[in-house]
Design a protein around this motif. Structure first.
Motif, PDB file in Angstrom:
ATOM      1  N   LYS A 238      -4.808  -0.496 -12.204  1.00 10.96           N
ATOM      2  CA  LYS A 238      -5.758  -1.185 -11.073  1.00 10.96           C
ATOM      3  C   LYS A 238      -5.277  -2.662 -11.751  1.00 10.96           C
ATOM      4  O   LYS A 238      -5.767  -2.851 -12.698  1.00 10.96           O
TER       5      LYS A 238
ATOM      6  N   ASN B 234      -7.012  -4.630   0.476  1.00  9.07           N
ATOM      7  CA  ASN B 234      -7.470  -4.982  -0.622  1.00  9.07           C
ATOM      8  C   ASN B 234      -8.430  -5.791  -0.342  1.00  9.07           C
ATOM      9  O   ASN B 234      -9.398  -5.994  -1.628  1.00  9.07           O
TER      10      ASN B 234
ATOM     11  N   LYS C 152       0.651  -1.576  -0.167  1.00 13.99           N
ATOM     12  CA  LYS C 152      -0.157   0.036   0.160  1.00 13.99           C
ATOM     13  C   LYS C 152       1.100   1.372  -0.018  1.00 13.99           C
ATOM     14  O   LYS C 152       0.476   1.546  -1.064  1.00 13.99           O
TER      15      LYS C 152
ATOM     16  N   GLU D 287     -16.118  -7.966  -7.675  1.00 11.60           N
ATOM     17  CA  GLU D 287     -15.358  -6.974  -7.816  1.00 11.60           C
ATOM     18  C   GLU D 287     -13.747  -7.220  -8.019  1.00 11.60           C
ATOM     19  O   GLU D 287     -13.331  -6.438  -9.495  1.00 11.60           O
TER      20      GLU D 287
ATOM     21  N   ASP E 260      -6.156   0.118  -4.745  1.00  9.10           N
ATOM     22  CA  ASP E 260      -7.813   1.498  -4.116  1.00  9.10           C
ATOM     23  C   ASP E 260      -7.185   2.246  -3.314  1.00  9.10           C
ATOM     24  O   ASP E 260      -6.513   1.928  -1.911  1.00  9.10           O
ATOM     25  N   TYR E 261      -7.199   3.174  -3.744  1.00 10.94           N
ATOM     26  CA  TYR E 261      -6.769   4.743  -2.044  1.00 10.94           C
ATOM     27  C   TYR E 261      -8.031   5.937  -2.258  1.00 10.94           C
ATOM     28  O   TYR E 261      -8.464   6.052  -2.949  1.00 10.94           O
ATOM     29  N   THR E 262      -8.170   6.298  -1.174  1.00 16.62           N
ATOM     30  CA  THR E 262      -9.150   7.128  -1.153  1.00 16.62           C
ATOM     31  C   THR E 262      -8.793   8.280  -1.577  1.00 16.62           C
ATOM     32  O   THR E 262      -7.821   8.045  -1.573  1.00 16.62           O
TER      33      THR E 262
ATOM     34  N   LYS F 161      -2.522   5.284 -12.210  1.00 20.65           N
ATOM     35  CA  LYS F 161      -3.551   4.625 -11.629  1.00 20.65           C
ATOM     36  C   LYS F 161      -3.689   3.602 -12.701  1.00 20.65           C
ATOM     37  O   LYS F 161      -4.138   3.611 -14.259  1.00 20.65           O
TER      38      LYS F 161
ATOM     39  N   SER G 243      -5.343  -6.833 -10.058  1.00 25.19           N
ATOM     40  CA  SER G 243      -5.448  -7.605  -9.157  1.00 25.19           C
ATOM     41  C   SER G 243      -4.569  -9.011  -8.735  1.00 25.19           C
ATOM     42  O   SER G 243      -4.880  -9.563 -10.375  1.00 25.19           O
TER      43      SER G 243
ATOM     44  N   GLU H 184      -4.614   9.359  -0.649  1.00 25.05           N
ATOM     45  CA  GLU H 184      -4.095   9.857  -2.408  1.00 25.05           C
ATOM     46  C   GLU H 184      -3.518  11.686  -2.497  1.00 25.05           C
ATOM     47  O   GLU H 184      -2.086  11.262  -3.268  1.00 25.05           O
TER      48      GLU H 184
END
Length: 525
Positions: free
Chosen positions: A320, A451, A282, A491, A297-299, A318, A322, A303
């Protein structure tokens, strides 16, 4: 204070005689230290600094690293900073110490002031890179975009196996980028330290898929790979770094992607091509690269906070990704296949750094969980023989040590709950748990939380005990959380990694061409 120094003196005697502190001394030393407030602890550390000043630098570092491992206090780190940058150390030693320090921090969850630690780490890394460039003033001519090949170079420190997150990410990137039409070349910047003089208490010995230098090509871990294993040695480290950089310059790649951070080699490539860094946890990477890839994923608040830490020329992009995006749900294993009665409630504890991550305090928390839940047992997955020896006799029958497995997801299906100790890592195991509808218990602000989402977090270790009890006793609560697992799994599986990397390639091209049209240095400075 006198009592603390008496215990410390006894411990240093044990360290000198056997290379280890005795268990009782470890416990006494930590308990004695924690009786004092932060100001008094700082005074104690200053006294230690003055007392150690007469010793050789390498011995001072070794003793400080032992105190860091035992006391787990971030206030110790600055006392090591000047020592690990001392002129008496060669470049290889400085890089090795930087890596050992980061590994200790990563496995211990000791950092409270994340921003201050990032700045310290970044300043130390930048100073090290300046020293490397001063010692070797070799220059590489810049490669304009139109002269670059449709090729991407990936750089990582180690390449081990699929259970190692950076290795799995590297394998997946290799596949996606090749499917997009790129030639992909992997450079493994490996620094073996097995046969070097130990500089660090309980020094981590780095592993790798190859122990010889040279090119490789063929199927590795089920993927077609080609590249070079760079076996850096203490005697020739600076020259080997620049030789490797020249090899990459001759490749003329469109860009270089550093997986992890502080590989050193990627930083040298900024002189001639575009460099990106993508960390596997992270916290953002310590890097001088102009582009930092955010794959988690970051808020918005996170960020903005991390953005304020960056150098003026750096930016986020960004992408993404997984790590378990292509994974399929596997059939549930029988608990009895692993020697566990079927009626037991199995709490999973997963990882290969559990020896460091599961502290004595957290073990006591686990014992409380077992006391409150008679049907609960712990299934421990990973290389952690030393942890097994630390289990109190009264609870040994309720721990099942299953060792390392190449089939982690399959083995984890025996679990009813995934327990995440206070740590930064563990994200891959937690994702497997979610895919298998095994709820997760974790603290906030770590890879696992990022995660799996806030729905599986709790505010403190103490509250973990209550939460585990609720999972054991409340079937309705368990089913509600299993439904949350299913939603999160949907997701995760919906992420289109290949499309995300296609967009990244477009971004890098646009960015590079724009930089070349501007007056400033093409690497973004």
């Amino acid at each position: 204070m006198e009592q603390f120094f008496g215990i410390l003196q006894r411990g240093l005697g044990q360290l000198d005689a056997t290379g280890e502190y005795e268990e009782g001394t470890l416990r006494e030393l930590k308990e004695s230290y924690q009786k004092f407030d932060a100001a008094m602890q700082q005074n104690m550390l200053r006294v230690i600094e003055q007392s150690l000043a007469k010793f050789p630098i390498t011995l001072q570092i070794y003793i400080w690293s032992s105190l860091l491992a035992v006391l787990r206090d971030e206030k110790i780190i600055p006392y090591m900073g000047e020592l690990t940058a001392d002129d008496s150390l060669n470049l290889w030693q400085k890089v090795e110490l930087m890596n050992q320090l980061q590994r200790t921090i990563f496995a211990s969850e000791m950092i409270k002031d994340e921003e201050a630690e990032y700045k310290r780490n970044s300043d130390a890394y930048t100073a090290l890179m300046d020293e490397i460039r001063q010692q070797n003033k070799k220059e590489f001519s810049y490669l304009p975009w139109e002269k670059r090949n449709k090729k991407i170079v990936l750089i990582t420190k180690q390449f081990i196996g699929r259970q190692h997150a950076p290795t799995e990410i590297t394998l997946q990137m290799n596949r996606y980028l090749k499917e997009l039409g790129y030639e992909v070349v992997l450079y493994v910047a490996y620094m073996p330290n097995r046969n070097t003089a130990p500089l660090w208490y309980k020094q981590c010995l780095w592993n790798n898929f190859m122990n010889t230098a040279g090119a490789f090509q063929g199927e590795i871990e089920g993927e077609e790979l080609k590249g070079y294993n760079l076996l850096f040695t203490e005697e020739h480290y600076p020259e080997q770094l620049y030789d490797a950089a020249e090899m990459i310059w001759q490749e003329a790649p469109e860009w270089v992607l550093e997986i992890g951070d502080k590989t050193i080699l990627a930083d040298l490539c900024r002189q001639f091509t575009t460099v990106l860094t993508r960390r596997c946890v992270k916290t953002i990477p310590v890097t001088n690269a102009p582009i930092i890839v955010l794959a988690l994923d970051y808020t918005m608040a996170e960020e903005r906070r991390y953005q304020s830490w960056l150098k003026p020329y750096q930016q986020f992009v960004k992408v993404k990704h997984s790590i378990v995006g292509n994974t399929v749900v596997v059939e549930k294993e029988k608990k009895e296949n692993y020697g566990i009665p079927e009626d037991k409630f199995v709490i999973l504890l997963v990882g290969n750094r559990l020896v460091q991550e599961v502290t004595e305090d957290f073990l006591k928390t686990i014992y409380t969980m077992l006391e409150e839940n008679p049907k609960a047992v712990l299934a421990v997955i990973g290389n952690c023989e030393a942890l097994e020896k630390r289990i109190a006799e009264a609870y040994r029958e309720r721990f099942y040590f299953l060792g390392y497995t190449e089939e982690l997801q399959k083995t984890m299906t025996i679990g009813d709950l995934f327990l995440n100790p206070p740590r930064q890592g563990g994200g891959t195991g937690a994702l497997y748990a979610i895919l298998q509808e095994i709820p997760v218990v974790t603290l906030d602000n770590c890879d696992v939380q990022v995660n799996v989402g806030k729905v599986f977090t709790c505010d403190s270790i103490e509250l973990m005990v209550n939460l585990v009890h609720q999972y054991c006793e409340d079937k309705g609560f368990m089913e509600k959380k299993k439904e949350a697992c299913r939603r999160k799994a949907e997701e995760i599986l919906a992420v289109d990694e290949k499309e995300n990397y296609r967009r990244l390639c477009e971004f890098v091209e646009t960015y590079t061409i724009r930089q070349e049209k501007q007056v400033q240095h093409p690497d973004g400075r």
